[in-house]
Write a protein that holds these residues in place. Structure first.
Motif, PDB file in Angstrom:
ATOM      1  N   ASN A   1       0.759  -1.292  -0.211  1.00 34.82           N
ATOM      2  CA  ASN A   1      -0.140  -0.008   0.121  1.00 34.82           C
ATOM      3  C   ASN A   1       0.841   1.105  -0.076  1.00 34.82           C
ATOM      4  N   PHE A   2       2.073   1.186   0.672  1.00 33.54           N
ATOM      5  CA  PHE A   2       2.940   2.296   0.629  1.00 33.54           C
ATOM      6  C   PHE A   2       3.850   2.424  -0.465  1.00 33.54           C
ATOM      7  N   GLY A   3       3.510   1.355  -1.530  1.00 28.26           N
ATOM      8  CA  GLY A   3       4.171   1.528  -2.889  1.00 28.26           C
ATOM      9  C   GLY A   3       5.667   0.975  -2.534  1.00 28.26           C
ATOM     10  N   LEU A   4       6.032   0.452  -1.582  1.00 28.41           N
ATOM     11  CA  LEU A   4       7.797   0.233  -1.418  1.00 28.41           C
ATOM     12  C   LEU A   4       7.761  -1.410  -2.166  1.00 28.41           C
ATOM     13  N   ASP A   5       8.897  -1.395  -3.131  1.00 27.55           N
ATOM     14  CA  ASP A   5       9.161  -2.383  -3.403  1.00 27.55           C
ATOM     15  C   ASP A   5       9.455  -3.637  -2.829  1.00 27.55           C
ATOM     16  N   LEU A   6       9.176  -4.868  -2.970  1.00 30.15           N
ATOM     17  CA  LEU A   6       9.533  -5.934  -1.998  1.00 30.15           C
ATOM     18  C   LEU A   6      10.680  -6.515  -2.305  1.00 30.15           C
ATOM     19  N   PHE A   7      11.338  -6.266  -3.430  1.00 27.06           N
ATOM     20  CA  PHE A   7      12.625  -6.751  -3.922  1.00 27.06           C
ATOM     21  C   PHE A   7      13.380  -5.562  -4.459  1.00 27.06           C
ATOM     22  N   ASP A   8      14.849  -5.652  -3.980  1.00 27.40           N
ATOM     23  CA  ASP A   8      15.905  -4.438  -4.969  1.00 27.40           C
ATOM     24  C   ASP A   8      17.062  -4.965  -4.789  1.00 27.40           C
ATOM     25  N   SER A   9      18.187  -4.489  -5.367  1.00 25.00           N
ATOM     26  CA  SER A   9      19.433  -5.061  -5.603  1.00 25.00           C
ATOM     27  C   SER A   9      20.126  -5.127  -4.313  1.00 25.00           C
ATOM     28  N   SER A  10      19.650  -4.940  -3.050  1.00 24.58           N
ATOM     29  CA  SER A  10      20.305  -5.342  -1.839  1.00 24.58           C
ATOM     30  C   SER A  10      19.943  -6.768  -1.572  1.00 24.58           C
ATOM     31  N   THR A  11      19.130  -7.416  -2.102  1.00 25.74           N
ATOM     32  CA  THR A  11      18.741  -8.534  -1.571  1.00 25.74           C
ATOM     33  C   THR A  11      18.642  -9.736  -2.813  1.00 25.74           C
ATOM     34  N   VAL A  12      18.766  -9.063  -3.992  1.00 17.92           N
ATOM     35  CA  VAL A  12      18.654  -9.993  -5.221  1.00 17.92           C
ATOM     36  C   VAL A  12      19.983  -9.802  -5.878  1.00 17.92           C
ATOM     37  N   ARG A  13      20.778 -10.701  -6.257  1.00 15.06           N
ATOM     38  CA  ARG A  13      22.135 -10.741  -7.007  1.00 15.06           C
ATOM     39  C   ARG A  13      22.059 -11.439  -8.315  1.00 15.06           C
ATOM     40  N   TYR A  14      23.147 -11.248  -9.001  1.00 16.11           N
ATOM     41  CA  TYR A  14      23.408 -11.998 -10.369  1.00 16.11           C
ATOM     42  C   TYR A  14      23.352 -13.313 -10.020  1.00 16.11           C
ATOM     43  N   GLY A  15      22.628 -14.166 -11.155  1.00 14.06           N
ATOM     44  CA  GLY A  15      22.509 -15.732 -10.946  1.00 14.06           C
ATOM     45  C   GLY A  15      21.363 -16.166 -10.025  1.00 14.06           C
ATOM     46  N   ASP A  16      20.733 -15.095  -9.292  1.00 12.85           N
ATOM     47  CA  ASP A  16      19.484 -15.430  -8.591  1.00 12.85           C
ATOM     48  C   ASP A  16      18.325 -15.635  -9.436  1.00 12.85           C
ATOM     49  N   HIS A  17      17.240 -16.181  -9.135  1.00 14.12           N
ATOM     50  CA  HIS A  17      15.989 -16.370 -10.004  1.00 14.12           C
ATOM     51  C   HIS A  17      14.708 -15.382  -9.356  1.00 14.12           C
ATOM     52  N   VAL A  18      14.159 -14.753 -10.200  1.00 10.72           N
ATOM     53  CA  VAL A  18      12.867 -13.763  -9.686  1.00 10.72           C
ATOM     54  C   VAL A  18      11.821 -14.324 -10.385  1.00 10.72           C
ATOM     55  N   ARG A  19      10.647 -14.091  -9.975  1.00 16.23           N
ATOM     56  CA  ARG A  19       9.449 -14.432 -10.695  1.00 16.23           C
ATOM     57  C   ARG A  19       8.383 -12.935 -10.655  1.00 16.23           C
ATOM     58  N   ALA A  20       8.038 -13.115 -11.990  1.00 16.96           N
ATOM     59  CA  ALA A  20       7.058 -11.986 -12.380  1.00 16.96           C
ATOM     60  C   ALA A  20       6.128 -12.660 -13.346  1.00 16.96           C
ATOM     61  N   GLU A  21       5.036 -12.261 -13.155  1.00 15.28           N
ATOM     62  CA  GLU A  21       3.837 -12.969 -14.041  1.00 15.28           C
ATOM     63  C   GLU A  21       3.950 -14.264 -14.188  1.00 15.28           C
ATOM     64  N   ALA A  22       4.089 -15.153 -13.105  1.00 16.28           N
ATOM     65  CA  ALA A  22       3.958 -16.392 -13.056  1.00 16.28           C
ATOM     66  C   ALA A  22       5.334 -17.106 -13.519  1.00 16.28           C
ATOM     67  N   ASN A  23       6.149 -16.480 -14.166  1.00 14.45           N
ATOM     68  CA  ASN A  23       7.655 -16.976 -14.897  1.00 14.45           C
ATOM     69  C   ASN A  23       8.505 -16.631 -13.940  1.00 14.45           C
ATOM     70  N   TRP A  24       9.678 -17.969 -13.844  1.00 10.97           N
ATOM     71  CA  TRP A  24      10.774 -17.737 -12.934  1.00 10.97           C
ATOM     72  C   TRP A  24      11.851 -17.388 -14.077  1.00 10.97           C
ATOM     73  N   MET A  25      12.547 -16.276 -13.680  1.00  6.16           N
ATOM     74  CA  MET A  25      13.679 -15.956 -14.671  1.00  6.16           C
ATOM     75  C   MET A  25      15.100 -15.916 -13.993  1.00  6.16           C
ATOM     76  N   ARG A  26      16.139 -16.015 -14.659  1.00  5.59           N
ATOM     77  CA  ARG A  26      17.403 -15.828 -14.235  1.00  5.59           C
ATOM     78  C   ARG A  26      17.790 -14.281 -14.214  1.00  5.59           C
ATOM     79  N   VAL A  27      18.521 -13.849 -13.187  1.00  7.98           N
ATOM     80  CA  VAL A  27      18.959 -12.374 -13.061  1.00  7.98           C
ATOM     81  C   VAL A  27      20.314 -12.379 -13.810  1.00  7.98           C
ATOM     82  N   VAL A  28      20.667 -11.413 -14.503  1.00  7.25           N
ATOM     83  CA  VAL A  28      21.748 -11.390 -15.342  1.00  7.25           C
ATOM     84  C   VAL A  28      22.243 -10.079 -15.006  1.00  7.25           C
ATOM     85  N   ARG A  29      21.388  -8.952 -14.372  1.00  7.51           N
ATOM     86  CA  ARG A  29      21.762  -7.564 -13.991  1.00  7.51           C
ATOM     87  C   ARG A  29      20.993  -7.112 -12.983  1.00  7.51           C
TER      88      ARG A  29
END
Length: 204
Positions: A143-171
């Motif tokens: 509700n406050f508009g704060l992002d649940l994830f950011d570059s302080s907790t997600v790194r290169y090589g991790d996987h993130v989900r958006a719109e039901a798809n898991w995708m590998r982080v490259v940047r």
């Protein structure tokens, strides 16, 4: 008087949510050097964006002044929204494991362990209570508009989900994350659209 939440995220910095026009909090924020963000309708600490953590002394000082004026304050500046989401996912997974174990033991009939079932049932109750609190906080963060994830907790090589798809982080960047979509094409997604993340995960 108002219920005010102090929060911190990498992309938005340290901000205060819940103050209302005429509740007297504006004078307190100004005294402590906070500024008003018209586009987001929140008070914030200048130059606090892109910092991994909030200034604990500033957060404690404003909280004390607001409470002295009669406001209710929840200081969540040491709570990272992304870590909260990952913790909630961990609780959910453990609860599901406990439920599966209980069902397995009950199917064994007399051979099942009553003590083990009791322990897992107690664990479910404990984790469910913690999960309810986390979900309440996450809803407020959303509700406050704060992002649940950011570059302080997600790194290169991790996987993130958006719109039901898991995708590998490259940047990773301040406003968005670069990923490989299901077709292998590199795309950028705003942090606000990321709903889950797994460290170094390679599954589907």
């Amino acid at each position: 008087m108002s219920r005010i939440y102090l929060c911190h995220s990498l992309s938005h910095g340290t901000s205060a949510h819940g103050s209302a026009l005429g509740d007297g909090s504006n004078a307190i924020f100004k005294t402590h050097g906070w500024q008003w963000a018209r586009t987001r309708n929140v008070w914030y600490v200048p130059e606090s964006k892109r910092r991994d953590a909030a200034d604990s002394q500033k957060a404690a000082a404003i909280a004390k002044s607001l409470e002295s004026a009669g406001h209710q304050v929840s200081d969540w500046t040491t709570t990272n929204p992304a870590e909260m989401q990952q913790l909630a996912t961990g609780y959910e997974n453990r609860i599901n494991e406990a439920r599966a174990f209980i069902a397995q033991e009950r199917n064994r009939g007399a051979h099942g362990s009553a003590l083990a079932i009791s322990n897992e049932t107690s664990l479910i109750a404990e984790l469910s209570s913690k999960l309810d609190v986390l979900h309440e906080q996450l809803v407020l963060f959303g509700n406050f508009g704060l992002d649940l994830f950011d570059s302080s907790t997600v790194r290169y090589g991790d996987h993130v989900r958006a719109e039901a798809n898991w995708m590998r982080v490259v940047r990773t960047g301040n406003q968005s994350v670069g990923v490989l979509d299901p077709s292998g094409r590199q795309i950028s997604i705003a942090w606000g659209k990321i709903t889950a993340a797994k460290s170094g995960w390679t599954g589907q």
